[in-house]
Structures are given as C-alpha cells and as structure tokens.
Design an enzyme around this catalytic site. Structure first.
Site, PDB file in Angstrom:
ATOM      1  N   HIS A  34       0.854  -1.187   0.000  1.00  0.00           N
ATOM      2  CA  HIS A  34       0.000   0.000   0.000  1.00  0.00           C
ATOM      3  C   HIS A  34       0.893   1.242   0.000  1.00  0.00           C
ATOM      4  O   HIS A  34       2.040   1.198   0.473  1.00  0.00           O
ATOM      5  CB  HIS A  34      -0.892   0.024   1.235  1.00  0.00           C
ATOM      6  CG  HIS A  34      -1.960  -1.006   1.224  1.00  0.00           C
ATOM      7  ND1 HIS A  34      -3.028  -0.965   2.090  1.00  0.00           N
ATOM      8  CD2 HIS A  34      -2.156  -2.118   0.454  1.00  0.00           C
ATOM      9  CE1 HIS A  34      -3.825  -1.994   1.863  1.00  0.00           C
ATOM     10  NE2 HIS A  34      -3.311  -2.716   0.873  1.00  0.00           N
ATOM     11  N   GLU A  44       0.921   3.855   1.822  1.00  0.00           N
ATOM     12  CA  GLU A  44       1.387   4.236   3.154  1.00  0.00           C
ATOM     13  C   GLU A  44       2.557   3.367   3.598  1.00  0.00           C
ATOM     14  O   GLU A  44       3.563   3.856   4.108  1.00  0.00           O
ATOM     15  CB  GLU A  44       0.268   4.096   4.196  1.00  0.00           C
ATOM     16  CG  GLU A  44      -0.973   4.892   3.911  1.00  0.00           C
ATOM     17  CD  GLU A  44      -2.055   4.074   3.195  1.00  0.00           C
ATOM     18  OE1 GLU A  44      -1.748   3.422   2.167  1.00  0.00           O
ATOM     19  OE2 GLU A  44      -3.202   4.117   3.644  1.00  0.00           O
ATOM     20  N   CYS A  99      -2.485  -0.459   7.586  1.00  0.00           N
ATOM     21  CA  CYS A  99      -1.711   0.781   7.506  1.00  0.00           C
ATOM     22  C   CYS A  99      -1.850   1.606   8.780  1.00  0.00           C
ATOM     23  O   CYS A  99      -0.857   2.167   9.264  1.00  0.00           O
ATOM     24  CB  CYS A  99      -2.138   1.583   6.280  1.00  0.00           C
ATOM     25  SG  CYS A  99      -1.707   0.757   4.730  1.00  0.00           S
ATOM     26  N   CYS A 133      -6.275   1.777   5.860  1.00  0.00           N
ATOM     27  CA  CYS A 133      -6.917   0.524   6.253  1.00  0.00           C
ATOM     28  C   CYS A 133      -6.359   0.095   7.621  1.00  0.00           C
ATOM     29  O   CYS A 133      -5.427   0.718   8.143  1.00  0.00           O
ATOM     30  CB  CYS A 133      -6.630  -0.544   5.196  1.00  0.00           C
ATOM     31  SG  CYS A 133      -4.905  -1.134   5.195  1.00  0.00           S
TER      32      CYS A 133
END
Length: 152
Positions: A53, A55, A86, A83
C-alpha cells in the site's frame, strides 16, 4: 492553499501515477519539518504484494532512510483513509499526524469503519485530519473502479 492542501496535491499526483500502472489510485507523502521525506503509491499489483500500500511503502522507505523504525515528528498525507494494516503500522512507527482525503466507511481504520486510535490499550495516538481534498480523491477512485467494471 494551505500546507495540508499542498502536500495532498503531491499525494494526488502519486495516486494518478499509480492508476497509470493499473493500481488502485492511492498516493502517500510522509513529511517531516515541512519537507517531503518519502513518498509512496499503491504497488500491490505491480509487486504482487498485498502489503504494498502507498502508506506502507512510504513508511518503509523512511525507516531505511533514517535507519530507525521510529518516525516521530512526521505527518502522513494519503488520498484515502488508511486501512487497519496501515493504521496499525502508523501507530507502531509513531507518526504524529495523519491527513487523508476520502473516508472509507467499509474498511477505514481512522474513523470510517472504526478508529484504531480509540483503542484503550494503544500506546500511541495520532492526530487525524479528515477530508483534505476529499472530492478529488473520491473522483480518482470512482473513475478507476467505474473503468474496471466496464472492462468486466
């Protein structure tokens, strides 16, 4: 433009780059002392890695750069609400502040579906700012998924 809007503009540019690689258009910028420290864009499909992801990539690069897993004094700008994975990482590395564009009522862990930072036993709290350039972030996501549905 506010400082938050300036850094979110860069996160949106990264999200658009992700889309050109057929990735969900999410971009992230990690800032310290008023300057961009690291950046990330979704690379889940490119890397075939569910943890890639935006992040997570920005955090990982910062830890390597600083030679420390602690990222105190930083702010993460991300186009979509983090999410649970993260948000957990953001708490663990001790990011001071999270600024995001569009909320995620289904899976967001910073107030959308739930707020991980409200857990009583959590040893770190992040300041959260929601809705910075939310409309543009939402449009990127909606356009991406609309195109995906048309391809099917």
């Amino acid at each position: 433009m506010t400082t938050d809007e300036i850094f979110m503009q860069r996160a949106l540019e990264l999200a658009r780059e992700a889309r050109t690689h057929d990735e969900v258009p999410i971009g992230a910028v990690l800032v310290r002392d008023g300057a961009i420290l690291t950046e990330g864009k979704n690379e889940v499909e490119t890397r075939q890695d569910a943890t890639a992801h935006a992040e997570m990539l920005a955090l990982g690069e910062a830890q390597s750069l600083l030679k420390s897993w602690r990222l105190n004094g930083t702010t993460l700008y991300v186009t979509k609400e983090p999410c649970p994975m993260c948000a957990g990482a953001l708490a663990h590395v001790r990011v001071d502040r999270i600024v995001f564009g569009v909320s995620d009522p289904k899976a967001g862990a910073c107030g959308g579906a739930f707020n991980l930072f409200d857990l009583p036993g959590l040893n770190h709290r992040c300041e959260i700012t929601r809705g910075v350039q939310a409309e543009e972030s939402l449009c990127l996501l909606q356009d991406f998924f609309r195109a995906r549905r048309l391809e099917s």
